[in-house]
Design an enzyme around this catalytic site. Structure first.
Site, PDB file in Angstrom:
ATOM      1  CD  GLU A  13       7.968  -1.834  -9.073  1.00 25.27           C
ATOM      2  OE1 GLU A  13       8.159  -2.988  -9.466  1.00 25.27           O
ATOM      3  OE2 GLU A  13       7.131  -1.543  -8.190  1.00 25.27           O
TER       4      GLU A  13
ATOM      5  CG  ASN B 180       5.581   4.638  -8.861  1.00 20.42           C
ATOM      6  OD1 ASN B 180       5.668   5.407  -7.895  1.00 20.42           O
ATOM      7  ND2 ASN B 180       4.948   3.479  -8.794  1.00 20.42           N
TER       8      ASN B 180
ATOM      9  CG  HIS C   6       5.564  -0.822  -0.791  1.00 24.88           C
ATOM     10  ND1 HIS C   6       4.194  -0.860  -0.616  1.00 24.88           N
ATOM     11  CD2 HIS C   6       5.761  -0.605  -2.110  1.00 24.88           C
ATOM     12  CE1 HIS C   6       3.594  -0.689  -1.785  1.00 24.88           C
ATOM     13  NE2 HIS C   6       4.523  -0.530  -2.713  1.00 24.88           N
TER      14      HIS C   6
ATOM     15  CD  GLU D 234       3.311   1.381  -5.659  1.00 30.16           C
ATOM     16  OE1 GLU D 234       3.628   0.314  -5.113  1.00 30.16           O
ATOM     17  OE2 GLU D 234       3.413   1.579  -6.883  1.00 30.16           O
TER      18      GLU D 234
ATOM     19  CG  ASP E 171       2.262  -0.944   2.122  1.00 27.40           C
ATOM     20  OD1 ASP E 171       3.504  -0.886   2.160  1.00 27.40           O
ATOM     21  OD2 ASP E 171       1.644  -1.621   1.278  1.00 27.40           O
TER      22      ASP E 171
HETATM   23  O1  G3I Z   1      -7.603 -11.360  -9.867  1.00 28.69           O
HETATM   24  C1  G3I Z   1      -6.920 -12.639  -9.856  1.00 28.69           C
HETATM   25  C2  G3I Z   1      -7.841 -13.736  -9.407  1.00 28.69           C
HETATM   26  O2  G3I Z   1      -8.876 -13.863 -10.340  1.00 28.69           O
HETATM   27  C3  G3I Z   1      -7.035 -15.032  -9.270  1.00 28.69           C
HETATM   28  O3  G3I Z   1      -7.852 -16.052  -8.783  1.00 28.69           O
HETATM   29  C4  G3I Z   1      -5.850 -14.830  -8.330  1.00 28.69           C
HETATM   30  C5  G3I Z   1      -4.960 -16.084  -8.240  1.00 28.69           C
HETATM   31  O4  G3I Z   1      -3.618 -15.757  -8.101  1.00 28.69           O
HETATM   32  O5  G3I Z   1      -5.067 -13.783  -8.831  1.00 28.69           O
HETATM   33  C6  G3I Z   1      -5.764 -12.545  -8.906  1.00 28.69           C
HETATM   34  O6  G3I Z   1      -4.900 -11.554  -9.397  1.00 28.69           O
HETATM   35  C7  G3I Z   1      -3.877 -11.130  -8.525  1.00 28.69           C
HETATM   36  C8  G3I Z   1      -4.052  -9.619  -8.318  1.00 28.69           C
HETATM   37  O7  G3I Z   1      -2.962  -9.127  -7.560  1.00 28.69           O
HETATM   38  C9  G3I Z   1      -5.347  -9.262  -7.591  1.00 28.69           C
HETATM   39  O8  G3I Z   1      -5.341  -9.816  -6.306  1.00 28.69           O
HETATM   40  C10 G3I Z   1      -2.542 -11.408  -9.186  1.00 28.69           C
HETATM   41  O9  G3I Z   1      -2.328 -12.819  -9.237  1.00 28.69           O
HETATM   42  C11 G3I Z   1      -1.432 -10.772  -8.395  1.00 28.69           C
HETATM   43  O10 G3I Z   1      -0.208 -10.898  -9.129  1.00 28.69           O
HETATM   44  C12 G3I Z   1      -1.729  -9.297  -8.221  1.00 28.69           C
HETATM   45  O11 G3I Z   1      -0.698  -8.717  -7.456  1.00 28.69           O
HETATM   46  C13 G3I Z   1      -0.566  -7.332  -7.545  1.00 28.69           C
HETATM   47  C14 G3I Z   1       0.889  -7.009  -7.902  1.00 28.69           C
HETATM   48  O12 G3I Z   1       1.093  -5.605  -7.863  1.00 28.69           O
HETATM   49  C15 G3I Z   1       1.239  -7.484  -9.324  1.00 28.69           C
HETATM   50  O13 G3I Z   1       0.475  -6.836 -10.300  1.00 28.69           O
HETATM   51  C16 G3I Z   1      -0.937  -6.718  -6.185  1.00 28.69           C
HETATM   52  O14 G3I Z   1      -2.340  -6.884  -5.962  1.00 28.69           O
HETATM   53  C17 G3I Z   1      -0.590  -5.236  -6.170  1.00 28.69           C
HETATM   54  O15 G3I Z   1      -0.755  -4.735  -4.855  1.00 28.69           O
HETATM   55  C18 G3I Z   1       0.875  -5.048  -6.585  1.00 28.69           C
HETATM   56  O16 G3I Z   1       1.143  -3.673  -6.624  1.00 28.69           O
HETATM   57  C19 G3I Z   1       2.501  -3.308  -6.861  1.00 28.69           C
HETATM   58  C20 G3I Z   1       2.481  -2.030  -7.687  1.00 28.69           C
HETATM   59  O17 G3I Z   1       1.718  -2.233  -8.863  1.00 28.69           O
HETATM   60  C21 G3I Z   1       3.906  -1.588  -8.032  1.00 28.69           C
HETATM   61  N1  G3I Z   1       4.712  -1.453  -6.827  1.00 28.69           N
HETATM   62  C22 G3I Z   1       4.707  -2.605  -5.921  1.00 28.69           C
HETATM   63  C23 G3I Z   1       3.271  -3.002  -5.558  1.00 28.69           C
HETATM   64  C24 G3I Z   1       3.241  -4.155  -4.577  1.00 28.69           C
HETATM   65  O18 G3I Z   1       3.792  -5.306  -5.165  1.00 28.69           O
END
Ligand code: G3I
Length: 324
Positions: free
Chosen positions: A134, A177, A213, A243, A245
């Protein structure tokens, strides 16, 4: 819907094509049903979060590979290939890094060491890396995104990241990506220019990830996705849908599930019809766990299996497409 007789990965295997999904780590470790479905249906796994900086780098000195290694062992045990996601992104950075006060040279060394150590660590385990994620900003005229990498390393940071990754594992397939660049539009033109320029300068890169997405009311024209894949193919690059969905507006109805199934089918079919497309990866597989409801208010049920792990019409549509 009845339990599938033949798994998706089995149907795709004779084509040399991978059906993949992103893995939400805590569920892999603690939920047997989750792990069993993952093992059965998919031949390619991406770490949804476990290989991001925030997960691997608890502090400046330490690397924590515990969860990512667990995933790599799971993949090896189940004869699945791994996509590494991601070496360089503007998000999911640990706080110690975002707030660090470093010279430009120290920023460069920090990135270089990270890529070197992480790619080395997974040599022979991660087949494909999303090296850069990105980097193009559609809100900035599709120029390079303002990030601390751009600010401290300059626009050449992308080329350098690919070269460092290649040096650390010459056998790994290296991808750029991005989202919103799947069809033919200003952003995919910018991606095309970026990757063509890198190739002209001899930068080791092998493919472009098309995130995908989408929703039934908001998706690129399918003929444009095919055109975009073809032009990247002519430039010598592979593509993977990385990715996928298909989010649905709630309340979800059978009609919406049927529309979702058609879109899943069409996207997979485009991949199967374009020989430079080597995999179709969904961003999760059960509606029990997805980033969608948290991010797109009023949308849900974007994946192939429902929250009780029953295959949805989209799953049946993929079975049909792979069986043709
Ligand atoms: O694991 C912690 C947990 O311990 C905590 O209590 C909670 C509170 O906010 O957060 C948890 O972590 C979160 C994690 O997802 C797991 O659920 C993070 O805050 C959250 O920011 C994270 O979001 C991820 C996001 O990328 C940012 O890294 C999403 O799961 C994930 O699906 C998303 O994936 C991205 C790809 O990497 C790149 N392309 C877009 C895609 C969707 O946004």
């Amino acid at each position: 819907m009845s339990h599938p007789a033949v798994a998706l990965r089995t149907l795709a295997a004779p084509r040399g094509f991978h059906i993949g999904t992103a893995v939400a780590f805590p569920h892999l470790r603690h939920n047997r049903r989750y792990a069993a479905t993952l093992a059965r249906e998919f031949s390619m796994l991406t770490a949804e979060n476990t290989m991001k900086w925030a997960a691997l780098r608890p502090d400046r000195q330490r690397y924590d590979f515990t969860d990512a290694d667990y995933l790599a062992r799971f993949a090896a045990a189940n004869h699945q290939v791994l996509r590494g996601h991601t070496l360089l992104w503007h998000q999911a950075l640990p706080a110690w890094l975002s707030s660090a006060s470093l010279s430009n040279r120290q920023w460069e060394n920090t990135l270089r060491n990270h890529i070197d150590i992480v790619v080395h660590h997974f040599r022979g385990q991660v087949q494909t890396w999303d090296v850069v994620n990105e980097a193009i900003d559609e809100n900035k005229g599709c120029a390079l995104r303002d990030s601390l990498w751009l600010a401290h390393l300059g626009p050449d940071y992308i080329a350098r990241a690919f070269r460092w990754a290649h040096a650390a594992d010459p056998a790994a397939r290296l991808y750029y990506n991005d989202y919103g660049a799947e069809g033919m539009n200003r952003k995919s033109d910018a991606v095309y220019r970026l990757v063509s320029g890198l190739l002209e300068h001899g930068v080791p890169m092998h493919g472009v990830g098309l995130q995908m997405h989408v929703s039934p009311e908001d998706h690129p024209r399918l003929t444009d996705v095919a055109r975009n894949m073809r032009r990247l193919g002519k430039a010598g690059l592979a593509v993977q849908v990385t990715e996928l969905d298909v989010r649905l507006k709630t309340p979800v109805t059978p009609k919406k599930l049927a529309e979702q199934a058609r879109l899943y089918r069409d996207i997979l079919q485009i991949c199967l019809d374009n020989k430079n497309c080597t995999a179709c990866v969904t961003w999760g597989f059960t509606d029990a766990y997805s980033w969608v409801p948290g991010f797109f208010k009023g949308y849900d049920q974007a994946l192939l299996f429902d929250a009780a792990y029953r295959p949805k019409p989209a799953y049946q549509a993929w079975t049909a497409a792979l069986t043709k």
